[in-house]
Design an enzyme around this catalytic site. Structure first.
Site, PDB file in Angstrom:
ATOM      1  N   MET A  64      36.638  10.104  44.725  1.00 42.30           N
ATOM      2  CA  MET A  64      37.859   9.758  43.975  1.00 42.30           C
ATOM      3  C   MET A  64      39.101  10.460  44.514  1.00 42.30           C
ATOM      4  O   MET A  64      39.996  10.807  43.756  1.00 42.30           O
ATOM      5  CB  MET A  64      37.681  10.122  42.486  1.00 42.30           C
ATOM      6  CG  MET A  64      36.464   9.507  41.823  1.00 42.30           C
ATOM      7  SD  MET A  64      36.212  10.085  40.139  1.00 42.30           S
ATOM      8  CE  MET A  64      35.701  11.799  40.435  1.00 42.30           C
TER       9      MET A  64
ATOM     10  N   ASP B 133      31.864   1.383  32.112  1.00 36.70           N
ATOM     11  CA  ASP B 133      33.040   1.779  32.894  1.00 36.70           C
ATOM     12  C   ASP B 133      33.444   0.699  33.885  1.00 36.70           C
ATOM     13  O   ASP B 133      32.691  -0.235  34.169  1.00 36.70           O
ATOM     14  CB  ASP B 133      32.748   3.078  33.657  1.00 36.70           C
ATOM     15  CG  ASP B 133      32.802   4.306  32.764  1.00 36.70           C
ATOM     16  OD1 ASP B 133      33.369   4.215  31.669  1.00 36.70           O
ATOM     17  OD2 ASP B 133      32.264   5.355  33.169  1.00 36.70           O
TER      18      ASP B 133
ATOM     19  N   LYS C 246      37.994   2.866  33.385  1.00 38.28           N
ATOM     20  CA  LYS C 246      39.074   3.744  33.815  1.00 38.28           C
ATOM     21  C   LYS C 246      39.614   3.276  35.154  1.00 38.28           C
ATOM     22  O   LYS C 246      38.871   3.048  36.093  1.00 38.28           O
ATOM     23  CB  LYS C 246      38.575   5.183  33.929  1.00 38.28           C
ATOM     24  CG  LYS C 246      38.063   5.740  32.600  1.00 38.28           C
ATOM     25  CD  LYS C 246      37.453   7.106  32.783  1.00 38.28           C
ATOM     26  CE  LYS C 246      36.926   7.637  31.476  1.00 38.28           C
ATOM     27  NZ  LYS C 246      36.298   8.953  31.629  1.00 38.28           N
TER      28      LYS C 246
END
Length: 558
Positions: free
Chosen positions: A209, A37, A59
């Site tokens: 996040m 990732d 991502k």
């Protein structure tokens, strides 16, 4: 299970490679495929097997390189197509803390693929700890709640675990933001969280996040009764050399994000424990904090300087430009006749011109069933302090080390001893030039042989340049502040490795856009080569790692 490859769901932790697990590192070192990732540190990717297939499914906050459903299928595909292979799925933090690891595991089970979970340290706890903020503290917070500020809309449930301690119970809740209705009217996905419950919660709230949604989250918590003066901290790039903590209150969260330009990746922590961060902040700014340095030494040599620069706060990207392998000693060149160690009786002086030469010579010596006793009575010469130190580790003290730690310096020193009439020595010592043995690599130039034409050269190791850099390392290098060079060949190989294949030259053929322009060099020959490629060069005072580290530190202290 069928004869498929095995998938390991590995948590890479919050960013500091020192917090990566030993088990995870062991798996990466033997993995055939690594699916990773965006938030995985380049320093952790450096642990990967050099021959592994690296697959970036990173991502971004606003878009995905590869959709989660496609990642799930990709893991199954690799396992099915590579029987017996080790497939590493490398994820930031912990795979099961908002890491979608559960979804991937379910897909693997459905396909009959064996898998194993290797937990990682979650950023929800480690990042506040690095900022001096305990997520729970007696008398302030007896629970902490980990909440995602960015989730897919269909997620509606909250998962919780209860941890009992000797003195009090502490509840940890993992709450994804989902979708709900209020008064019969469906609200946006962000309002799916139970704000009234969280607003009344006396424990610590930790949002992952959620920077882009934090203004709305703060407003909703205040509307539901949470104290606007609740202490709040944003922690950017936690546990990395770029870590930054910004403190405010719940009511000023939105304006603080804009004023201080708080950006992802960052976590948000709310509650009375935030105030402890003003007292317990143990991680001080180090001389190299916020600096990314590329180390080009061979892997087995880079550890010393890499660990020292890391301890000074730098993010170190190990990018060895050469690979070495020992060969049986040969006379003159790789095409020469293999030399027998019995021939050592023909020499009075053994001159080592690199640490690789030291390691390769003694490895071959021991492989032949011999040891250092065969060197009894011989003089030992070293090109410089680093090689001298490597010999000392073998229990051997050097007789000759030039003040100028270069091949030319060593050649001049030995030539002066061989021909005192040209450069008289105070001690009157003299050597027979024909009884000097040079122990070098296959790419060594003729500088010393030109000064000592009667000497003999044995090639004891091969140097193989790294042909190219993988995409993830190329990106890491592009974002670095400087490159550290310890040899001219490292400079040449670095520049060659940066060249793009012809098929991609049209996309980005300008090398200047892909590398730093600052170089730290360990000697004048290396500096000259770096300058040839338009590097701004900072040269160490001496040709030693101590001097190089000192020069790097002094440069950034200005």
């Amino acid at each position: 299970m069928k004869n498929f490859g095995k998938v390991y769901l590995i948590g890479a932790g919050p960013g500091d490679p020192g917090l990566f697990t030993l088990k995870g590192k062991s798996i990466l070192e033997r993995a055939d495929v690594v699916v990773y990732d965006r938030l995985v540190s380049p320093a952790i990717l450096s642990f990967c097997n050099a021959s592994a297939e690296m697959v970036d499914v990173g991502k971004m906050p606003t878009h995905h390189k590869v959709k989660q459903s496609e990642i799930n299928k990709l893991l199954v595909k690799f396992a099915q197509e590579k029987p017996g292979a080790v497939i590493a799925r490398l994820k930031g933090g912990d795979p099961f803390v908002f890491g979608r690891g559960g979804e991937e595991a379910l897909e693997l089970i459905d396909a009959g693929v064996e898998f194993e979970v290797v937990p990682g340290i979650t950023s929800a706890i480690s990042v506040p700890a690095y900022a001096g903020i305990p997520v729970s503290h007696r008398g302030i917070a007896t629970s902490f709640h980990i909440v995602t500020g960015h989730e897919k809309q269909e997620m509606q449930t909250c998962h919780s675990e209860l941890y009992e301690t000797k003195n009090f119970s502490s509840q940890v809740e993992l709450c994804p933001l989902g979708r709900s209705t209020k008064g019969g009217v469906e609200e946006s996905s962000i309002s799916g969280l139970d704000f009234p419950a969280l607003a009344k919660c006396p424990g610590t709230l930790i949002f992952l996040m959620g920077i882009s949604n934090m203004e709305m989250i703060s407003r909703r918590l205040i509307e539901c009764g949470k104290d606007p003066k609740t202490p709040l901290a944003f922690i950017e790039k936690g546990t990395t050399p770029y870590q930054r903590t910004v403190m405010c209150t719940l009511e000023t969260a939105g304006e603080t994000i804009l004023r201080e330009n708080v950006t992802a990746p960052a976590i948000t922590i709310m509650g009375g424990v935030v105030e402890l961060g003003k007292i317990l902040a143990w991680r001080k700014d180090l001389p190299l904090s916020g600096r990314r340095l590329v180390i080009t030494r061979a892997a087995k040599q880079a550890g010393g300087i890499a660990s020292r620069l890391t301890a000074l706060g730098a993010e170190v990207i190990e990018t060895p430009m050469i690979e070495t392998r020992g060969v049986e000693p040969r006379v003159g060149s790789l095409d020469g006749t293999a030399a027998d160690f019995a021939d050592l009786s023909n020499f009075d002086v053994l001159a080592f011109t690199s640490t690789n030469g030291v390691d390769s010579f003694f490895e071959a010596l021991f492989k032949a069933g011999l040891d250092i006793r065969i060197l009894a009575g011989k003089k030992i010469a070293s090109v410089g302090k680093i090689t001298e130190k490597k010999l000392l580790e073998r229990g051997i003290r050097c007789d000759y080390v030039p003040e100028d730690h270069t091949g030319e310096g060593l050649g001049k020193l030995l030539a002066a001893i061989c021909h005192p009439e040209q450069a008289p020595r105070v001690d009157g010592s003299r050597l027979d030039e024909s009884r000097i043995l040079l122990l070098q690599g296959n790419l060594a130039d003729d500088t010393i042989l030109k000064l000592l034409p009667k000497a003999t050269r044995w090639v004891v190791y091969e140097t193989l340049p790294v042909a190219t850099l993988p995409d993830w390392k190329r990106e890491a290098v592009a974002g670095a502040d400087a490159v550290v060079f310890a040899s001219s060949s490292a400079v040449e190989n670095f520049m060659n490795a940066l060249k793009l294949p012809q098929s991609t030259e049209g996309a980005a053929s300008n090398l200047s856009a892909q590398r730093p322009h600052l170089a730290f060099s360990i000697g004048r020959l290396t500096s000259a080569t770096a300058k040839k490629y338009d590097f701004e060069v900072v040269e160490s005072e001496e040709t030693s790692m101590d001097s190089l580290v000192k020069k790097i530190t002094e440069y950034y202290a200005v």
